[in-house]
Design a protein around this motif. Structure first.
Motif, PDB file in Angstrom:
ATOM      1  N   MET A  81     -12.484  -1.744   0.841  1.00 49.52           N
ATOM      2  CA  MET A  81     -13.127  -2.170   1.971  1.00 49.52           C
ATOM      3  C   MET A  81     -12.929  -3.327   2.700  1.00 49.52           C
ATOM      4  SD  MET A  81     -16.269  -4.167  -0.764  1.00 49.52           S
ATOM      5  CE  MET A  81     -17.228  -4.746   0.841  1.00 49.52           C
ATOM      6  N   HIS A  82     -11.812  -4.159   2.407  1.00 51.29           N
ATOM      7  CA  HIS A  82     -11.450  -5.247   3.264  1.00 51.29           C
ATOM      8  C   HIS A  82     -10.419  -4.884   4.143  1.00 51.29           C
ATOM      9  CE1 HIS A  82      -8.990  -5.203  -0.234  1.00 51.29           C
ATOM     10  NE2 HIS A  82      -8.082  -6.117  -0.045  1.00 51.29           N
ATOM     11  N   LEU A  83      -9.756  -3.548   4.117  1.00 49.94           N
ATOM     12  CA  LEU A  83      -8.937  -3.058   4.814  1.00 49.94           C
ATOM     13  C   LEU A  83      -9.358  -2.398   6.051  1.00 49.94           C
ATOM     14  CD1 LEU A  83      -6.277  -1.515   1.906  1.00 49.94           C
ATOM     15  CD2 LEU A  83      -6.561  -3.781   2.924  1.00 49.94           C
ATOM     16  N   GLU A  84      -8.805  -2.284   7.270  1.00 51.16           N
ATOM     17  CA  GLU A  84      -9.170  -1.660   8.429  1.00 51.16           C
ATOM     18  C   GLU A  84      -8.310  -0.365   8.678  1.00 51.16           C
ATOM     19  OE1 GLU A  84      -8.793  -4.561  11.464  1.00 51.16           O
ATOM     20  OE2 GLU A  84     -10.423  -5.825  10.684  1.00 51.16           O
ATOM     21  N   GLY A  85      -9.088   0.487   9.312  1.00 51.28           N
ATOM     22  CA  GLY A  85      -8.809   1.903   9.628  1.00 51.28           C
ATOM     23  C   GLY A  85      -8.587   2.812   8.415  1.00 51.28           C
ATOM     24  N   TYR A  86      -7.993   4.032   8.579  1.00 48.02           N
ATOM     25  CA  TYR A  86      -7.575   5.102   7.748  1.00 48.02           C
ATOM     26  C   TYR A  86      -8.812   5.172   6.690  1.00 48.02           C
ATOM     27  CZ  TYR A  86      -3.075   3.573   9.432  1.00 48.02           C
ATOM     28  OH  TYR A  86      -2.200   3.247  10.296  1.00 48.02           O
ATOM     29  N   GLY A  87      -9.977   5.202   6.932  1.00 53.88           N
ATOM     30  CA  GLY A  87     -11.233   5.398   6.433  1.00 53.88           C
ATOM     31  C   GLY A  87     -11.696   4.277   5.602  1.00 53.88           C
ATOM     32  N   CYS A  88     -11.050   3.262   5.602  1.00 55.87           N
ATOM     33  CA  CYS A  88     -11.553   2.021   5.157  1.00 55.87           C
ATOM     34  C   CYS A  88     -12.855   1.153   5.938  1.00 55.87           C
ATOM     35  CB  CYS A  88     -10.399   1.032   4.815  1.00 55.87           C
ATOM     36  SG  CYS A  88      -8.941   1.785   4.001  1.00 55.87           S
TER      37      CYS A  88
ATOM     38  N   TRP B  94      -0.958   0.067   2.731  1.00 55.02           N
ATOM     39  CA  TRP B  94      -1.736  -0.313   4.090  1.00 55.02           C
ATOM     40  C   TRP B  94      -0.763  -1.300   4.782  1.00 55.02           C
ATOM     41  CZ3 TRP B  94      -3.644  -5.023   5.753  1.00 55.02           C
ATOM     42  CH2 TRP B  94      -4.607  -4.840   7.038  1.00 55.02           C
ATOM     43  N   ARG B  95      -0.130  -2.353   4.038  1.00 52.19           N
ATOM     44  CA  ARG B  95       0.775  -3.343   4.462  1.00 52.19           C
ATOM     45  C   ARG B  95       2.052  -3.226   4.490  1.00 52.19           C
ATOM     46  NH1 ARG B  95       3.419  -6.216   6.276  1.00 52.19           N
ATOM     47  NH2 ARG B  95       3.546  -8.773   6.338  1.00 52.19           N
ATOM     48  N   TRP B  96       2.578  -2.415   3.563  1.00 52.24           N
ATOM     49  CA  TRP B  96       4.077  -2.034   3.504  1.00 52.24           C
ATOM     50  C   TRP B  96       4.402  -0.833   3.983  1.00 52.24           C
ATOM     51  CZ3 TRP B  96       6.082  -6.955   4.138  1.00 52.24           C
ATOM     52  CH2 TRP B  96       5.325  -8.005   3.303  1.00 52.24           C
ATOM     53  N   GLY B  97       3.488   0.215   3.939  1.00 53.55           N
ATOM     54  CA  GLY B  97       3.826   1.447   3.840  1.00 53.55           C
ATOM     55  C   GLY B  97       4.176   2.135   5.515  1.00 53.55           C
ATOM     56  N   SER B  98       4.842   3.234   5.491  1.00 52.02           N
ATOM     57  CA  SER B  98       5.075   3.998   6.809  1.00 52.02           C
ATOM     58  C   SER B  98       3.616   4.492   7.266  1.00 52.02           C
ATOM     59  CB  SER B  98       6.039   4.936   6.455  1.00 52.02           C
ATOM     60  OG  SER B  98       5.446   6.067   5.757  1.00 52.02           O
ATOM     61  N   GLU B  99       3.619   4.864   8.436  1.00 47.79           N
ATOM     62  CA  GLU B  99       2.427   5.474   8.879  1.00 47.79           C
ATOM     63  C   GLU B  99       2.148   6.973   8.094  1.00 47.79           C
ATOM     64  OE1 GLU B  99      -0.994   5.967  11.108  1.00 47.79           O
ATOM     65  OE2 GLU B  99       0.397   4.057  11.087  1.00 47.79           O
ATOM     66  N   GLU B 100       3.011   7.432   7.814  1.00 47.31           N
ATOM     67  CA  GLU B 100       3.004   8.800   7.410  1.00 47.31           C
ATOM     68  C   GLU B 100       2.482   8.626   5.830  1.00 47.31           C
ATOM     69  OE1 GLU B 100       6.088  12.501   7.050  1.00 47.31           O
ATOM     70  OE2 GLU B 100       6.570  11.105   5.666  1.00 47.31           O
ATOM     71  N   GLN B 101       2.936   7.636   5.081  1.00 51.74           N
ATOM     72  CA  GLN B 101       2.248   7.201   3.780  1.00 51.74           C
ATOM     73  C   GLN B 101       0.726   6.906   3.901  1.00 51.74           C
ATOM     74  OE1 GLN B 101       5.247   4.307   2.994  1.00 51.74           O
ATOM     75  NE2 GLN B 101       6.536   5.584   1.669  1.00 51.74           N
ATOM     76  N   LYS B 102       0.808   5.932   4.920  1.00 52.22           N
ATOM     77  CA  LYS B 102      -0.798   5.579   5.136  1.00 52.22           C
ATOM     78  C   LYS B 102      -1.670   6.987   5.301  1.00 52.22           C
ATOM     79  CE  LYS B 102       0.851   1.241   7.193  1.00 52.22           C
ATOM     80  NZ  LYS B 102       0.795   0.306   8.132  1.00 52.22           N
ATOM     81  N   GLN B 103      -1.423   7.705   6.459  1.00 51.56           N
ATOM     82  CA  GLN B 103      -2.238   8.919   6.713  1.00 51.56           C
ATOM     83  C   GLN B 103      -2.512   9.686   5.544  1.00 51.56           C
ATOM     84  OE1 GLN B 103      -3.769   9.471   9.212  1.00 51.56           O
ATOM     85  NE2 GLN B 103      -2.936   8.147  10.945  1.00 51.56           N
TER      86      GLN B 103
END
Length: 398
Positions: free
Chosen positions: A74-81, A119-128
């Motif tokens: 809940m404290h993250l932004e984007g990607y449904g958070c 979220w902090r260290w991953g690739s855009e592909e991993q995040k999606q």
């Protein structure tokens, strides 16, 4: 000088004698109430049974419920958070742990460890690929750092990842991993020729298994397991590209520790409220035990430590929202609030007498859970030395 007449002021609320609610905005109170309402409906009626039986039978249904509530990442932004503030996240952790530390651990490991790492260290592909499903509770994550012989000293981890052509091959074991037995994905940290690196490992990957650790007397409503990596082959794209060295996993631990600063207060609040209500109803020597001086001293001391811990949590939360919170300050909060919450539970147990060891009341459950919380995400000894180093400029770790 204007002299106020105390008789014109609102009466003291025994559940909030210091009027701590005045520190919160209306939005923060609304989020806290929403979390409490859902927990009262879906968890409180069953939590003692889940603890006694050693697990949550409908864990995926519950996780989806938590996802719908918006508390996963809940404290993250984007990607449904949800993109909530640090204080709002802290209040959610407090309410979750007021029900049970195992529920707060589920949310904390999902959002502050596994999701935050991606979220902090991953690739855009991993995040999606992972974050929207994890935020919705459709996929459950775990975080593989601790090993049988590497707890407080993660630099000594033995899990290794070696290159084999364009792939990586992971071998090793992780231990005491929350969520592991039912996780869909694990963030695993391993030694490489390039230093410590992180990998996103889907649970179905050949060579990966997560046997459950049983016979626990703490965090029984939380599934804990090993991660066994027996020649797990992963593509290059499984590596977290932005994480190099211990900075990656330690940043995630700092996120989780912040949630614990608040969460431990939930176990403490539940125990205080239980002890106060019990003391008013329990009659001995012709009057409620709440009327005896020693009982009142216990209730007063517990309330004081809770108030001080809450003030510290709010202060740290405001600093985090202002991007001014240092890791050493999180250590101050974790060290103090867990230690004092555990003492509150022990004191509350004495007010309940023999009933204090019964699961008919939540106190012994909170007490047992906090014995684990005291140890994980950095032991009390480690946080003491973090503070000691900040105070003296001298490291006592080695």
């Amino acid at each position: 000088m204007t002299h106020l007449d105390p008789t014109t002021l609102p009466p003291i609320d025994p559940t909030d004698p210091a009027s701590l609610d005045e520190l919160l905005s209306e939005d923060e109170k609304t989020i806290r109430a929403a979390v409490r309402e859902v927990l009262d409906a879906v968890a409180e009626p069953c939590i003692a049974e889940w603890f006694e039986n050693g697990g949550i039978p409908n864990i995926r249904e519950l996780t989806r419920e938590l996802g719908s509530l918006g508390v996963l990442g809940m404290h993250l932004e984007g990607y449904g958070c949800a993109g909530m503030s640090a204080v709002e996240y802290g209040l959610a952790c407090l309410e979750l742990e007021a029900t049970d530390s195992g529920l707060r651990s589920l949310v904390s490991v999902q959002g502050s460890l596994a999701m935050f790492a991606i979220w902090r260290w991953g690739s855009e592909e991993q995040k999606q690929e992972w974050l929207p499903r994890m935020a919705a509770g459709e996929a459950i994550g775990c975080f593989g750092l601790t090993e049988p012989d590497a707890g407080s000293d993660p630099a000594s981890m033995q899990t290794r990842a070696r290159r084999d052509g364009s792939d990586w091959v992971l071998s090793g074991r992780k231990m005491w991993i929350s969520n592991a037995p039912y996780a869909d994905v694990a963030v695993v940290w391993a030694q490489t020729d390039e230093g410590v690196r992180g990998f996103v490992v889907p649970a179905g990957t050949p060579g990966f298994s997560a046997p459950e650790i049983t016979h626990k007397l703490s965090l029984r409503a939380s599934a804990t397991g090993e991660l066994v990596l027996d020649g797990v082959r992963l593509p290059e794209s499984a590596m977290l590209p932005e994480a190099r060295g211990l900075k990656g996993p330690l940043s995630c631990l700092n996120e989780a520790r912040y949630g614990i600063v608040w969460g431990a207060l939930g176990a403490a609040r539940s125990s205080i409220e239980t002890a106060r209500a019990y003391a008013k109803d329990r009659i001995q020597f012709g009057k409620p035990i709440a009327a005896f001086q020693l009982t009142q001293q216990k209730l007063a001391d517990m309330s004081l430590e809770y108030i001080k811990g809450y003030l510290l949590a709010v202060h740290l939360g405001r600093r985090k929202d202002a991007d001014r919170l240092r890791p050493e300050q999180v250590s101050i909060g974790k060290l103090n609030n867990v230690r004092e919450a555990l003492e509150i539970c022990r004191t509350a147990r004495t007010i309940l007498g023999a009933n204090g060891i019964s699961l008919e009341y939540p106190v012994i459950r909170h007490q047992n859970n906090l014995e684990s919380v005291l140890t994980y995400e950095g032991t009390a000894e480690m946080h003491t030395l973090v503070l000691g180093q900040a105070l003296t400029g001298e490291s006592a770790f080695r």
